[in-house]
Design a protein around this motif. Structure first.
Motif, PDB file in Angstrom:
ATOM      1  N   LEU A 179       0.854  -1.058   0.221  1.00 50.54           N
ATOM      2  CA  LEU A 179      -0.100   0.000   0.068  1.00 50.54           C
ATOM      3  C   LEU A 179       0.734   1.251  -0.039  1.00 50.54           C
ATOM      4  O   LEU A 179       0.373   2.548   0.131  1.00 50.54           O
ATOM      5  N   THR A 180       2.078   1.093  -0.203  1.00 44.87           N
ATOM      6  CA  THR A 180       3.070   2.414   0.099  1.00 44.87           C
ATOM      7  C   THR A 180       2.656   3.303  -0.841  1.00 44.87           C
ATOM      8  O   THR A 180       2.654   4.513  -0.609  1.00 44.87           O
ATOM      9  N   TRP A 181       2.318   2.981  -2.243  1.00 49.72           N
ATOM     10  CA  TRP A 181       2.027   4.023  -3.437  1.00 49.72           C
ATOM     11  C   TRP A 181       0.990   4.966  -2.757  1.00 49.72           C
ATOM     12  O   TRP A 181       0.822   6.020  -3.202  1.00 49.72           O
ATOM     13  N   LEU A 182       0.065   4.456  -2.110  1.00 47.00           N
ATOM     14  CA  LEU A 182      -0.996   5.084  -1.754  1.00 47.00           C
ATOM     15  C   LEU A 182      -1.137   5.848  -0.522  1.00 47.00           C
ATOM     16  O   LEU A 182      -1.602   6.851  -0.290  1.00 47.00           O
ATOM     17  N   LEU A 183      -0.170   5.259   0.418  1.00 44.23           N
ATOM     18  CA  LEU A 183      -0.007   5.849   1.734  1.00 44.23           C
ATOM     19  C   LEU A 183       1.113   6.594   2.161  1.00 44.23           C
ATOM     20  O   LEU A 183       1.479   6.661   3.224  1.00 44.23           O
ATOM     21  N   ARG A 184       1.921   6.755   0.992  1.00 43.60           N
ATOM     22  CA  ARG A 184       3.330   7.378   1.175  1.00 43.60           C
ATOM     23  C   ARG A 184       3.073   8.502   2.032  1.00 43.60           C
ATOM     24  O   ARG A 184       4.010   8.802   3.042  1.00 43.60           O
ATOM     25  N   PRO A 185       2.187   9.631   1.781  1.00 45.70           N
ATOM     26  CA  PRO A 185       2.024  10.791   2.785  1.00 45.70           C
ATOM     27  C   PRO A 185       1.786  10.628   4.220  1.00 45.70           C
ATOM     28  O   PRO A 185       2.174  11.126   5.107  1.00 45.70           O
ATOM     29  N   ILE A 186       0.924   9.587   4.400  1.00 46.52           N
ATOM     30  CA  ILE A 186       0.856   9.082   5.652  1.00 46.52           C
ATOM     31  C   ILE A 186       1.746   8.717   6.548  1.00 46.52           C
ATOM     32  O   ILE A 186       2.125   8.709   7.484  1.00 46.52           O
ATOM     33  N   PHE A 187       2.510   7.513   6.020  1.00 53.07           N
ATOM     34  CA  PHE A 187       3.812   6.883   6.393  1.00 53.07           C
ATOM     35  C   PHE A 187       4.707   8.172   6.748  1.00 53.07           C
ATOM     36  O   PHE A 187       5.425   7.998   7.877  1.00 53.07           O
ATOM     37  N   SER A 188       4.974   8.897   5.810  1.00 52.92           N
ATOM     38  CA  SER A 188       6.073   9.955   6.041  1.00 52.92           C
ATOM     39  C   SER A 188       5.322  11.058   7.316  1.00 52.92           C
ATOM     40  O   SER A 188       6.094  11.461   8.204  1.00 52.92           O
ATOM     41  N   PHE A 189       3.928  11.157   7.521  1.00 59.40           N
ATOM     42  CA  PHE A 189       3.615  11.863   8.587  1.00 59.40           C
ATOM     43  C   PHE A 189       3.785  11.017   9.744  1.00 59.40           C
ATOM     44  O   PHE A 189       4.193  11.725  10.952  1.00 59.40           O
ATOM     45  N   ASN A 190       3.706   9.788   9.851  1.00 59.87           N
ATOM     46  CA  ASN A 190       3.863   8.948  10.952  1.00 59.87           C
ATOM     47  C   ASN A 190       5.391   8.936  11.376  1.00 59.87           C
ATOM     48  O   ASN A 190       5.590   9.072  12.477  1.00 59.87           O
ATOM     49  N   HIS A 191       6.149   9.295  10.554  1.00 60.89           N
ATOM     50  CA  HIS A 191       7.650   9.238  10.782  1.00 60.89           C
ATOM     51  C   HIS A 191       8.006  10.672  11.533  1.00 60.89           C
ATOM     52  O   HIS A 191       8.530  10.580  12.560  1.00 60.89           O
TER      53      HIS A 191
END
Length: 168
Positions: A123-135
């Motif tokens: 799901l990285t392609w879809l969730l990249r902004p959310i993963f970045s927020f999480n970091h």
């Protein structure tokens, strides 16, 4: 697609001699950065300077998932640099660098990783902004926690006495 490269910079009113040992001591991560580090276990002690140390971690961020991963310390230059290799749910490399400029300790964390957790990776392609927020959330919590840990070590934090409590 599941590769991430994050660079975090912290400026602390502290001396590198105060900051470096806190970050280097992985065994205390749960104590001072509990919002992210849920469980930390040293699997193997490294050499006298810490190179080769292997640490197993169970971590979380703001999002409702956890990660199980391990790191090995691959390079240490006292008060200057700590490099680690990560493997497990996260794979890659992290580098902490420390620089003293006047009364400010500048800490940089360069984190180049990929997810190995199948559902996250897909799901990285879809969730990249959310993963970045999480970091960013996790690192902001780290900075807040590090400020508190520095104050605690300096004796600047007082423990309030609960109402009605009697201390002897």
């Amino acid at each position: 697609m599941s590769r991430f490269h994050f660079i975090t910079n912290w400026d602390l009113r502290a001396h590198v001699d105060e900051v470096y040992p806190i970050i280097k001591d992985a065994s205390r991560l749960c104590d001072w950065w509990p919002s992210v580090y849920l469980k930390v276990k040293t699997v193997k002690e490294g050499s006298t300077n810490g190179i080769g140390k292997i640490v197993s971690l169970y971590t979380k961020g703001y999002l409702p998932y956890t990660l199980t991963w391990t790191f090995e310390v691959t390079e240490i230059i006292k008060n200057k640099r700590i490099e680690l290799s990560a493997f497990g749910d996260l794979n890659g490399k992290g580098v902490w660098t420390f620089t003293q400029i006047g009364d400010t300790c500048k800490v940089k964390y360069d984190w180049d990783i990929s997810f190995d957790k199948p559902y996250l990776s897909k799901l990285t392609w879809l969730l990249r902004p959310i993963f970045s927020f999480n970091h960013r959330w996790a690192m902001n919590k780290g900075l807040e926690s590090l400020h508190l840990e520095l104050r605690r070590k300096r004796g600047e934090l007082s423990v309030p006495k609960p109402p009605g409590a009697v201390w002897v």
